[in-house]
Design an enzyme around this catalytic site. Structure first.
Site, PDB file in Angstrom:
ATOM      1  N   ALA A 122      -1.132  -0.692 -16.595  1.00 25.13           N
ATOM      2  CA  ALA A 122      -0.250  -1.789 -16.953  1.00 25.13           C
ATOM      3  C   ALA A 122       0.615  -1.744 -18.818  1.00 25.13           C
ATOM      4  O   ALA A 122       1.637  -2.209 -19.043  1.00 25.13           O
ATOM      5  CB  ALA A 122      -1.495  -3.269 -17.372  1.00 25.13           C
ATOM      6  N   SER A 126      -5.702   1.922 -20.457  1.00 27.10           N
ATOM      7  CA  SER A 126      -6.956   1.492 -20.209  1.00 27.10           C
ATOM      8  C   SER A 126      -7.489   3.229 -20.118  1.00 27.10           C
ATOM      9  O   SER A 126      -8.859   3.410 -20.530  1.00 27.10           O
ATOM     10  CB  SER A 126      -6.448   1.539 -18.996  1.00 27.10           C
ATOM     11  OG  SER A 126      -6.500   1.548 -18.029  1.00 27.10           O
ATOM     12  N   ASP A 171      -2.660   5.786 -29.065  1.00 26.85           N
ATOM     13  CA  ASP A 171      -3.236   5.043 -27.960  1.00 26.85           C
ATOM     14  C   ASP A 171      -4.719   5.292 -27.611  1.00 26.85           C
ATOM     15  O   ASP A 171      -4.967   4.340 -28.683  1.00 26.85           O
ATOM     16  CB  ASP A 171      -2.724   5.466 -26.371  1.00 26.85           C
ATOM     17  CG  ASP A 171      -2.141   5.224 -25.728  1.00 26.85           C
ATOM     18  OD1 ASP A 171      -1.227   4.755 -26.743  1.00 26.85           O
ATOM     19  OD2 ASP A 171      -1.871   5.685 -24.730  1.00 26.85           O
TER      20      ASP A 171
HETATM   21  C1  GLA Z   1       1.918   6.672 -23.590  1.00 26.89           C
HETATM   22  C2  GLA Z   1       1.325   7.532 -23.792  1.00 26.89           C
HETATM   23  C3  GLA Z   1       1.690   7.283 -25.870  1.00 26.89           C
HETATM   24  C4  GLA Z   1       2.913   7.526 -26.203  1.00 26.89           C
HETATM   25  C5  GLA Z   1       3.416   6.405 -25.768  1.00 26.89           C
HETATM   26  C6  GLA Z   1       5.329   5.902 -25.682  1.00 26.89           C
HETATM   27  O1  GLA Z   1       1.562   5.005 -23.617  1.00 26.89           O
HETATM   28  O2  GLA Z   1      -0.078   7.864 -24.360  1.00 26.89           O
HETATM   29  O3  GLA Z   1       0.651   8.724 -27.023  1.00 26.89           O
HETATM   30  O4  GLA Z   1       3.300   8.457 -26.230  1.00 26.89           O
HETATM   31  O5  GLA Z   1       2.930   5.998 -23.847  1.00 26.89           O
HETATM   32  O6  GLA Z   1       5.247   6.028 -26.858  1.00 26.89           O
END
Ligand code: GLA
Length: 385
Positions: A122, A126, A171
């Site tokens: 999503a 996760s 993330d």
């Molecule tokens: C994914 C990647 C992040 C980032 C985003 C886009 O979530 O894991 O590091 O690059 O895409 O902003």
């Protein structure tokens, strides 16, 4: 205590005996600043109330027993034979073990079981949550004394090497450093960061999940990263001080990239604009000007869809469906793209109605069911007593 944790503890007792350590690592939203992290720009994420929970305990031998409750599946290996697995969920904890070992941290055998309520695919990270829960849990039981910033770097590296996505650090950083009701303004070059209160003033962060996960996500992600690096190399030929798109300007791109390749130019220009847009949006947020912030979210979506080309028809549909609604300040696709969620700033009293009408329209247009969540901003990783 929520039922996921209770069930996890009971399941751990039944399968491995003993009292496990329990760790929670959340998913994340990102208010603005998409595809900027691996270009050494800024991001504005926050940890949310959806999380991965890990139950972990030491073993007397050198074996690693991993169990994913969601798949009712188990993978067994040992410390000396950690490698990429065919079983995709196992690569997140295994990637962590691999990074820890490569960086000189000493582990023993362990049992690890996980479950959670972050919808998979999503765009709520996760996978980063599994990585962060695992590294935090291993750090605790083997007393490794790893600083959290190092955990973020190792978890990012685990994703790159074992999941094969050349992700940035956003993330993992958000899952580890999140703070209740605060967003994190992270400089992805220096890793300096500050918190700012997310004052929503009668608005809610609503996530609308397309429930599509395009298989090309990972390979396209890596392609975008390579396209940005190619653009940087062309700029560098004239401006050696430019080390990443963070340092580039639109003029430099016009001069050095546009004449060579229109598509690479568009990709790079999006990133340069998005880095600027985030800095302005952060000021909007601090001033409490949610309307201005919302407008920038819509601009980000347009850039991601038309210039960076990481959207998909379902995401575009959901943004178009709400953008002119009087109770919606902003909407955009969130995360890597090619599926997953849109993030929307919606007036609280209109949320239910908006979800209802958008779900109906989405079903009619795309033949798909929508899922909707209201994101609460929560603390990052922690051990549960
Ligand atoms: C994914 C990647 C992040 C980032 C985003 C886009 O979530 O894991 O590091 O690059 O895409 O902003």
């Amino acid at each position: 205590m929520n039922s996921i944790i209770q069930n996890l503890r009971t399941a751990y007792h039944a399968v491995y005996q003993g009292e496990p350590l329990l760790v929670r690592a959340p998913g994340r939203v990102n208010i603005i600043g998409e595809h900027t992290d691996y270009n050494e720009g800024f991001v504005l994420p926050a940890a949310i109330d959806k999380a991965i929970y890990v139950a972990i305990g030491k073993r007397a031998d050198q074996e690693i027993h991993l169990r994913a409750q969601a798949f009712q599946a188990q993978v067994v290996t040992d410390l000396s034979s950690v490698r990429r697995s065919e079983i995709s969920w196992a690569n997140y904890p295994l990637g962590i073990v691999d990074q820890l070992q490569k960086n000189g941290y000493h582990l023993g055998g362990f049992n690890l079981m996980f479950d959670g309520d972050i919808p998979i695919g999503a765009g709520l990270s996760s996978s980063a949550a599994v990585e962060c829960a695992t590294i935090f849990a291993l750090n605790e039981i083997f007393q490794l004394n790893i600083p959290k910033i190092e955990m973020a770097r190792l978890a990012q590296r685990a994703e790159q090497t074992f999941a094969g996505v050349m992700c940035g650090i956003m993330d993992q950083f958000a899952s580890l450093f999140g703070k209740k009701d605060q967003v994190i303004k992270l400089d992805c070059r220096s890793l300096n960061y500050e918190y700012a209160p997310l004052k929503l003033d009668g608005y809610k962060i609503v996530l609308l999940n397309t429930n599509v996960e395009h298989a090309l996500g990972a390979s396209e992600f890596n392609t975008r990263r390579a396209e940005c690096e190619l653009g940087v190399s062309w700029v560098q030929a004239h401006y050696p001080e430019v080390l990443s798109l963070r340092d580039a300007t639109a003029n430099m791109l016009e001069q050095c990239v546009a004449p060579k390749d229109e598509m690479i130019f568009r990709r790079c220009l999006y990133v340069v604009q998005e880095v600027e847009r985030l800095l302005e949006a952060y000021k909007d947020l601090q001033r409490g000007d949610l309307a201005a912030l919302g407008k920038k979210m819509l601009q980000t979506h347009a850039g991601l869809s038309e210039m960076y080309e990481v959207s998909c028809p379902e995401l575009d549909f959901l943004v178009d469906a709400v953008r002119d609604h009087p109770a919606v300040l902003g909407a955009r696709m969130m995360g890597g793209g090619f599926g997953g969620c849109t993030i929307n700033l919606v007036r609280a009293d209109a949320v239910d109605m908006l979800i209802e009408t958008t779900s109906r329209a989405y079903r009619q247009a795309m033949g798909l069911e929508l899922s909707a969540y209201i994101a609460q901003i929560e603390d990052g990783v922690s051990a549960l007593s």
